[in-house]
Every structure is written in structure tokens, then in C-alpha cells.
Design an enzyme around this catalytic site. Structure first.
Site, PDB file in Angstrom:
ATOM      1  N   CYS A  40      -4.913 -22.944 -13.735  1.00 56.36           N
ATOM      2  CA  CYS A  40      -4.749 -21.654 -14.419  1.00 56.36           C
ATOM      3  C   CYS A  40      -3.303 -21.169 -14.265  1.00 56.36           C
ATOM      4  CB  CYS A  40      -5.725 -20.638 -13.820  1.00 56.36           C
ATOM      5  SG  CYS A  40      -5.441 -18.953 -14.355  1.00 56.36           S
ATOM      6  N   LYS A  44       9.300  13.693  10.650  1.00 60.38           N
ATOM      7  CA  LYS A  44       9.356  12.318  10.146  1.00 60.38           C
ATOM      8  C   LYS A  44      10.176  12.336   8.861  1.00 60.38           C
ATOM      9  CE  LYS A  44       6.500   8.327   9.162  1.00 60.38           C
ATOM     10  NZ  LYS A  44       7.078   8.018   7.866  1.00 60.38           N
ATOM     11  N   CYS A  99     -11.779 -15.994 -17.786  1.00 55.82           N
ATOM     12  CA  CYS A  99     -10.431 -15.669 -17.317  1.00 55.82           C
ATOM     13  C   CYS A  99      -9.526 -15.239 -18.473  1.00 55.82           C
ATOM     14  CB  CYS A  99      -9.817 -16.881 -16.615  1.00 55.82           C
ATOM     15  SG  CYS A  99      -8.096 -16.623 -16.150  1.00 55.82           S
ATOM     16  N   CYS A 123      -6.673 -18.228 -18.724  1.00 52.10           N
ATOM     17  CA  CYS A 123      -6.944 -19.615 -19.140  1.00 52.10           C
ATOM     18  C   CYS A 123      -8.308 -19.790 -19.795  1.00 52.10           C
ATOM     19  CB  CYS A 123      -6.821 -20.542 -17.940  1.00 52.10           C
ATOM     20  SG  CYS A 123      -8.146 -20.284 -16.743  1.00 52.10           S
ATOM     21  N   CYS A 174     -11.214 -16.825 -10.816  1.00 52.75           N
ATOM     22  CA  CYS A 174     -11.029 -17.938 -11.734  1.00 52.75           C
ATOM     23  C   CYS A 174     -10.811 -19.156 -10.842  1.00 52.75           C
ATOM     24  CB  CYS A 174      -9.814 -17.710 -12.619  1.00 52.75           C
ATOM     25  SG  CYS A 174      -9.366 -19.180 -13.547  1.00 52.75           S
ATOM     26  N   LYS A 195       0.759  11.896   8.940  1.00 51.29           N
ATOM     27  CA  LYS A 195       1.221  11.939   7.555  1.00 51.29           C
ATOM     28  C   LYS A 195       0.654  13.180   6.875  1.00 51.29           C
ATOM     29  CE  LYS A 195       3.334   8.285   6.235  1.00 51.29           C
ATOM     30  NZ  LYS A 195       2.666   7.177   5.755  1.00 51.29           N
ATOM     31  N   ASP A 218      11.995  11.322   5.569  1.00 50.44           N
ATOM     32  CA  ASP A 218      11.590  10.399   4.515  1.00 50.44           C
ATOM     33  C   ASP A 218      12.814   9.677   3.955  1.00 50.44           C
ATOM     34  OD1 ASP A 218       9.968   9.069   2.836  1.00 50.44           O
ATOM     35  OD2 ASP A 218       9.537  10.762   1.512  1.00 50.44           O
ATOM     36  N   TYR A 269      17.092   8.593  15.979  1.00 53.82           N
ATOM     37  CA  TYR A 269      15.941   9.021  16.770  1.00 53.82           C
ATOM     38  C   TYR A 269      15.569   8.103  17.925  1.00 53.82           C
ATOM     39  CZ  TYR A 269      13.699   5.993  13.302  1.00 53.82           C
ATOM     40  OH  TYR A 269      13.381   4.951  12.491  1.00 53.82           O
ATOM     41  N   GLU A 273       8.658  15.279  16.548  1.00 55.96           N
ATOM     42  CA  GLU A 273       9.868  15.181  15.728  1.00 55.96           C
ATOM     43  C   GLU A 273       9.472  15.161  14.258  1.00 55.96           C
ATOM     44  OE1 GLU A 273      12.052  11.662  16.915  1.00 55.96           O
ATOM     45  OE2 GLU A 273      11.725  12.147  19.012  1.00 55.96           O
TER      46      GLU A 273
END
Ligand code: IVH
Length: 668
Positions: free
Chosen positions: A425, A113, A402, A405, A420, A308, A115, A220, A111
Site C-alpha cells: 500500500c 511556566k 483502503c 490502495c 489496511c 497546566k 510559554d 530557571y 514559578e
């Protein structure tokens, strides 16, 4: 007089339904649009003058009624799963091999697919009564009013059946182009692709707006087969056609994986000629009995796969690398790109994952890079084009501190990520709050990143419990907030108090605790208080719970601050109990557990759906066709071939009364 009006109303409804069917399902209009509009307006006028004649399935509902304030969240009868993916021939051959090893020769349904967005439609006695989005797969949103505006969805079908049908709602390319033209004229941001446009339309709270968007649907699958005669996917699709549903006609039944590959090549070439977008091909084992034999994994059926189409690759410039800090302190580099169109959307950022990967691919700021969308969704930098590198471009290095912080970053042994480790933070705390309200956690709509950031900076929320102490006065002063938005947000917060325990557990952001383990643990212990007493050893005994996770949960809960946080949530009556549907270890009743049962014929004291639901709760497997493995056939009136088959195999047969007696016996 009134009888005459009633008759006219009936005629108008029949004609309008027929015209919608011819135009939107069959693509063969028999009258001009003006004729449809004329009759529709006549019906609207009669219903306005005689409101008692309005019905929920009247074609007048297609224009949309009044606006709603929110969409109600509704649990799916059975989860809406997704499909495993195949990206190439090898993946498909492996899928075929697995099937051959498990059940031998099969036929496949190929079938397109589509979208769009998965939707579930419920019919009761042949009337469309409820339509849901997929949501998180377990709980969807009630978008019935918007779905009624889609003419391809029949408001009433040809037989008085009660069942659920699933499919894909989508926006045809022509509607999409027209909509974007209008948007451009009004100086509005256009939609990136038909899929987003369809999603946006179905999320309109005012169905009158959705009605203008011209969506369509392809159905479907049938969720509950008990009302259907079909024993195959192809048969089910034909039956849906006969009932008046729109199914995709480009399907093909084939006998070998080579023919599947041929179907794929054909549509890879031809996809542009369609009037709607497709993103692949779905391949399903055709025979329902064989499907049942293959079964399901947690997320998807083993009897189907989605191929796909390959991702499009595009070249662009890498302008910068930005750093973001996640809720566990992991610092993630993100590529800031010259915006380009890839597979239907504009991409300007892509995750670079970690420093090792940047070095491995030798990606540098200033490079020309090739990007694609992994699985057609997530943008990814595939490689740098070294030959095009300008002079003076330097190797990239992550910072030592970081960016939020300024605490020193560490690289934990065995991990590629930089972290970190400062528990205070700000970036991490805000991410933790965002996680708490996210869809799979407490699912609080309307509390987005920007709002959380502002609330955090204004000292209105410092921990997740503070969300339940927010007032109108806290929210109104925020940017782009009106009284309506505030009231919606407060209702969403209030509603989330009723969530089942697993959502709260997942939302707390305990290290290593994912959605599935949250579910399993919540189900096993039932309330948070029981969890406070649990030991690592006990947790490890649960299938799906490993040592690292068990340790993390126990350490997390064995903490004064966390207990205080839970109490703070309890004070606001946030639910701490498991209320979800049991997905594992169904205890069931020994008389029914693991028994394969078939329902056939007409029941009088309940519908077959109700009977099936009850049986499943007792741990039975309700299937559609009688085989040697069937344990019991429950036969109502006029049971046909299934009863005959049961007699042939010597299967136990119960009448409806036998069944009810059995129910009473075990309920007492
Ligand atoms: S069958 C158990 N058939 O693709 C799931 N899905 O992950 C059964 N889709 O979101 C899905 N066209 O909405 C099936 N012909 C088709 C489809 C289709 C599109 C979507 C579906 C789901 C996704 C698969």
C-alpha cells in the site's frame, strides 16, 4: 595610541554590557536608546578598523554576523528533560502526597511556566560560549549566534564560572504584536502565537534577522551545581540574579500545597496582566538534596510538576471526516473543521482516533462540535451539540476498503483500529519513509512529506536505503527546490549516516519498537550484526522488552528482504553501531559505582565539571552538599564549609592528588 584604543574598546564594552543589563534584565534603563546605539556604532567602527580586537563576547556580536548554512547538532551533557503535568487540584494533591510519603516535609518553589522554548546556555570561565535548543532532549541544535542577539543573555558574567544554565527563551507580547503588524503590511502569513514566533526567530540561519526579533529569556535552572554555593532552587535563582542573569521575579517559596493552590489561583486570574505568555505554573521541591533523593523517571524529575492552565473550549462546524493511513496500515479518521482560533492558534483539523470513538460521542458530519486543545497543543473534538443538529444528518460509517490502495480493510481482534494489511500500500510505504527521517529516528532535516511523496511517485525512493542513493539530479526537478536547498538536504542525509544504532533501529519502524526500547536494545547488542543472531528468549530477558516486542524484532530481522535492505544501507556506509551515551547499566568501576561524591574547593589539574563528568562515567553520583550519606569528599584548595561538614561526619576526604592517584590506578 593602540593602548588608548584598547582602553576605549574596554570602556565601550563595559558600558554597553551595563546598559544591556539595566535595560533588558533589570527593566530599568539608565540611558536613552540613542546613547546605546551611538556607543555600539563607535565600537563596531573600531572593531572594523582593528579586526584583531574582535572577541566572541563583544557586545557587537548582538547585531548578528554572517549567515550559517545549517545548525550543528550537539549532544547535551545531561538530557534536557520535561516535566510531568498536573491539570487539577487532585493531581497536585497526589504529587504532594507522593513527596510526603517519600521524604516528608518540604518547601516548594512556585514559578511561572513561561510559554517559550527551552534553551541551554554554557559559560566557560564566565563567558557565554555555547547555546543549544532542547531538540529531542538528548541532542539539540547549536543556536549560539542567535542567542547572542538576545540582550537579556549576558555575554560575560560577574564571576569566572564554568557551568550550564537552562531557561526559556520567549517573545514578549509587544514584540510579537509589532512583528505580526509588519508581516501583515508585507502580505506575509502572521505567526499564530508568540511561542511560534520565538521558535521561528531562533531557527533563523542568519543571526542578523534573529537580532531584529527582540526575544528575551528567563533562566530557571543550573545544570551542574558544583560551581554554585546554593543548596536550594530559590538560592540558585538568587545566585543567578547576582551573576547578572535574568530570572523571573514572580516566584514564591511556600510551605504547603494549599499555598501552591493559592499561587495558582492568583496567576490564573492575573496571567493576562503579564507582558509575556505563560501556560501554567511549575512547582519544584526547593531543597536540592531532597530533589536528589526523589530522583528522576526516564522523562522527568520526580521533584517537580507543571500545572497546566485549563484548555479553552470553542464551538465550530464539522465539515467532513478525512481518512489517513499510517505506516502500520491503521486508518485514522480526521475531523475537517471550520477554522477557529483556540488557545492562540487556528484549528481546522482534529484527530477522531477511531470509529468506536466517533460512535461513542455520536459525532456526525454537519454537526456543531465543541473543540479544545488537549494539553494546550493537540486539538480534540470534545462532543457534538446534538440540540443544534440539522435534520437529515446521518450516522458516520468508516469505508470497507483502503482509500489509498483499495485493499479490503480489516479489524484485528482486540483492536479498535481498522487496518489496511496490503504490504504494498503506497500510503503506508510513504509514511514509513516519513518516519525514517523523523526527528527521533534518522533526523534528516528538509526531507518533508511533500518531497518524499514526489520522490516516491517519481520512483526515486522505494525503500529507506534509497534515500542514501539520491543525487542532485534526482532532487533539483522537484517543486520548490533550489541548488541551495538541495545541497543542504544532501548534507543532512550525509550527516545522518553517523547516527547511533538506536536511531536507525527506531527508524526502521519495527512494530512495537519505541524510542526507549531501541535505545536499550542498541546499547545491549552494540551492532546490528549481533542483533541478527538474537533470539526471542534473549530479548525478553532485557528489562523493558516484552514478549510482543521480542517476537516482532526477531521476525522483522529474520527476513531476506530486510537483510538486503541493511546491506544496501551498509554499502552507503550508514553507521550500524551504538555510539550513544550509556543511560542504563553503567558498568562503572567498583570503587566508584553508586558512591555519592562531593567536589569542593579549587582543583588545579582539571575543572570540577571535568572531574564530575569522569566520576559519573565510573558510575558515581556527584552531589552538591555533604550529608551523612556522602561517601567521599574531594577537596581542592580553599575548601570551606563542605570540608568542615565532612570532617564532622567522619566522611572520607581526598585531596586532588589522592583523586588523581586513584584515577591513574583504575585507568591502568
Ligand atoms: S523547570 C526537568 N521551570 O516547561 C525540566 N521549566 O516540561 C525542568 N518551562 O520545556 C524544567 N518555565 O522549558 C522549568 N519556570 C520553569 C519553566 C519551565 C517554562 C518549560 C521548560 C520545559 C517545560 C516543562
Amino acid at each position: 595610541m593602540s593602548q588608548q584604543i584598547e582602553q576605549r574598546v574596554e570602556t565601550l564594552r563595559q558600558l554597553l554590557n551595563q546598559y544591556s543589563y539595566e535595560y533588558y534584565v533589570k527593566d530599568q534603563p539608565s540611558v536613552p536608546d540613542s546613547e546605546y546605539d551611538k556607543l555600539l556604532h563607535e565600537l563596531i567602527d573600531i572593531e572594523a578598523a582593528h579586526p584583531e580586537m574582535k572577541t566572541a563576547d563583544s557586545p557587537t556580536v548582538r547585531v548578528g554576523g554572517t549567515a550559517q548554512s545549517t545548525f550543528e547538532k550537539v549532544k547535551h551533557d545531561t538530557p534536557m528533560l520535561s516535566l510531568g503535568n498536573a491539570f487539577n487540584e487532585e493531581d497536585l494533591r497526589k504529587f504532594d502526597q507522593r513527596i510526603h510519603d517519600q521524604i516528608g516535609t518540604v518547601e516548594y518553589m512556585c514559578e511561572l511556566k513561561i510559554d517559550g522554548l527551552a534553551v541551554s546556555l554554557k559559560y566557560e570561565n564566565g563567558v557565554f560560549v555555547k547555546g543549544l535548543t532542547r531538540g529531542d532532549g538528548t541532542t539539540g541544535e547549536d543556536i549560539t549566534e542567535n542567542l547572542k542577539t538576545i540582550h537579556a543573555i549576558p555575554l560575560k558574567i560577574k564571576k569566572p564560572l564554568t557551568f550550564e544554565v537552562r531557561g526559556e527563551a520567549y517573545m514578549p507580547r509587544s514584540s510579537f504584536l509589532k512583528l505580526n503588524e509588519e508581516k501583515a503590511q508585507n502580505d506575509e502569513q502572521p505567526f499564530a502565537n508568540p511561542r511560534n514566533a520565538a521558535a521561528g526567530s531562533l531557527r533563523q540561519l542568519d543571526a542578523r534577522l534573529a537580532a531584529k526579533r527582540k526575544l528575551s529569556v528567563f533562566l530557571y535552572s543550573v545544570n551542574n551545581f558544583t560551581e554554585f554555593d546554593a543548596t536550594t532552587q530559590s538560592g540558585a535563582l538568587d545566585e543567578l540574579d547576582e551573576l547578572g542573569f535574568k530570572t523571573n521575579q514572580k516566584r514564591k517559596k511556600v510551605g504547603t500545597i494549599d499555598e501552591v493552590l493559592e499561587f495558582i489561583s492568583y496567576w490564573t486570574e492575573q496571567r493576562e496582566s503579564l507582558s509575556y505568555d505563560i501556560d501554567g505554573i511549575v512547582i519544584k521541591v526547593n531543597d536540592i538534596e531532597q530533589q536528589e533523593e526523589m530522583g528522576y523517571t526516564q522523562k522527568s524529575p520526580r521533584w517537580a510538576i507543571a500545572y497546566k492552565f485549563p484548555a479553552e473550549e470553542v464551538v465550530t462546524q464539522l465539515h467532513d471526516i478525512e481518512l489517513s493511513i499510517g505506516r502500520t496500515g491503521v486508518v485514522t479518521p480526521t475531523a475537517i473543521l471550520e477554522p477557529v482560533r483556540v488557545a492562540g492558534t487556528t484549528v481546522s483539523r482534529a484527530s477522531l482516533h477511531n470509529e468506536d470513538l466517533i460512535h461513542e460521542k455520536d459525532i456526525r458530519i454537519g454537526d456543531s462540535v465543541v473543540i479544545k486543545k488537549a494539553g494546550d497543543i493537540i486539538p480534540e473534538v470534545v462532543y457534538s451539540i446534538v440540540e443544534r443538529r440539522p435534520e437529515g444528518v446521518e450516522t458516520y460509517h468508516m469505508p470497507t476498503h483502503c482509500p489509498s490502495c483499495n485493499h479490503e480493510l480489516v479489524r484485528i481482534e482486540g483492536e479498535v483500529a481498522l487496518r489496511c494489511i496490503n504490504p504494498k500500500c503506497q500510503a503506508q510505504l510513504v509514511e514509513g519513509l516519513i518516519h525514517f527521517v523523523s526527528r527521533q529516528a534518522m533526523n534528516i532535516d528538509g526531507l518533508g512529506t511533500k518531497i518524499i511523496q514526489q520522490l516516491y511517485e517519481n520512483n526515486k525512493i522505494k525503500d529507506v536505503a534509497d534515500i542514501y542513493y539520491l543525487t542532485e539530479e534526482d532532487l533539483l526537478p522537484l517543486e520548490r527546490m533550489g541548488t541551495k536547498k538541495v545541497s543542504n538536504l544532501l548534507s543532512a542525509i550525509e550527516a545522518s549516516k553517523e547516527n547511533s544504532l538506536e536511531q536507525l533501529l527506531f527508524g526502521l519502524g519495527i512494530r512495537h519498537l519505541g524510542v526507549k526500547a531501541s535505545q536499550v536494545i542498541a546499547e545491549k547488542y552494540g551492532t546490528i550484526d549481533k542483533l541478527f543472531d538474537v533470539t526471542e528468549e534473549e530479548l525478553i530477558e532485557i528489562h523493558d522488552v516484552g514478549h510482543k516486542l521480542a517476537q516482532s524484532v526477531v521476525t522483522y530481522l529474520d527476513n531476506e528482504d530486510i537483510r538486503a535492505l541493511i546491506n544496501k544501507l551498509k554499502e552507503k556506509h550508514v553507521n550500524m553501531d551504538f555510539k550513544g551515551v550509556r543511560t542504563t547499566n553503567i558498568e562503572g568501576h567498583p570503587d566508584f559505582k553508586d558512591k555519592t561524591i562531593v567536589l569542593t574547593g579549587k582543583l588545579h589539574q582539571m575543572t570540577r565539571n571535568e572531574a564530575a563528568q569522569w566520576l559519573e562515567l565510573q558510575g558515581a553520583k556527584v552531589t552538591n552538599s555533604v550529608t551523612k550519606k556522602t561517601d567521599v569528599v574531594i577537596a581542592g584548595d580553599d575548601a570551606g564549609s563542605k570540608l568542615a561538614k565532612a570532617e564532622k561526619f567522619g566522611t572520607t576526604v581526598w585531596s586532588e592528588n589522592d583523586f588523581i592517584a586513584k584515577q591513574k590506578e583504575i585507568m591502568n
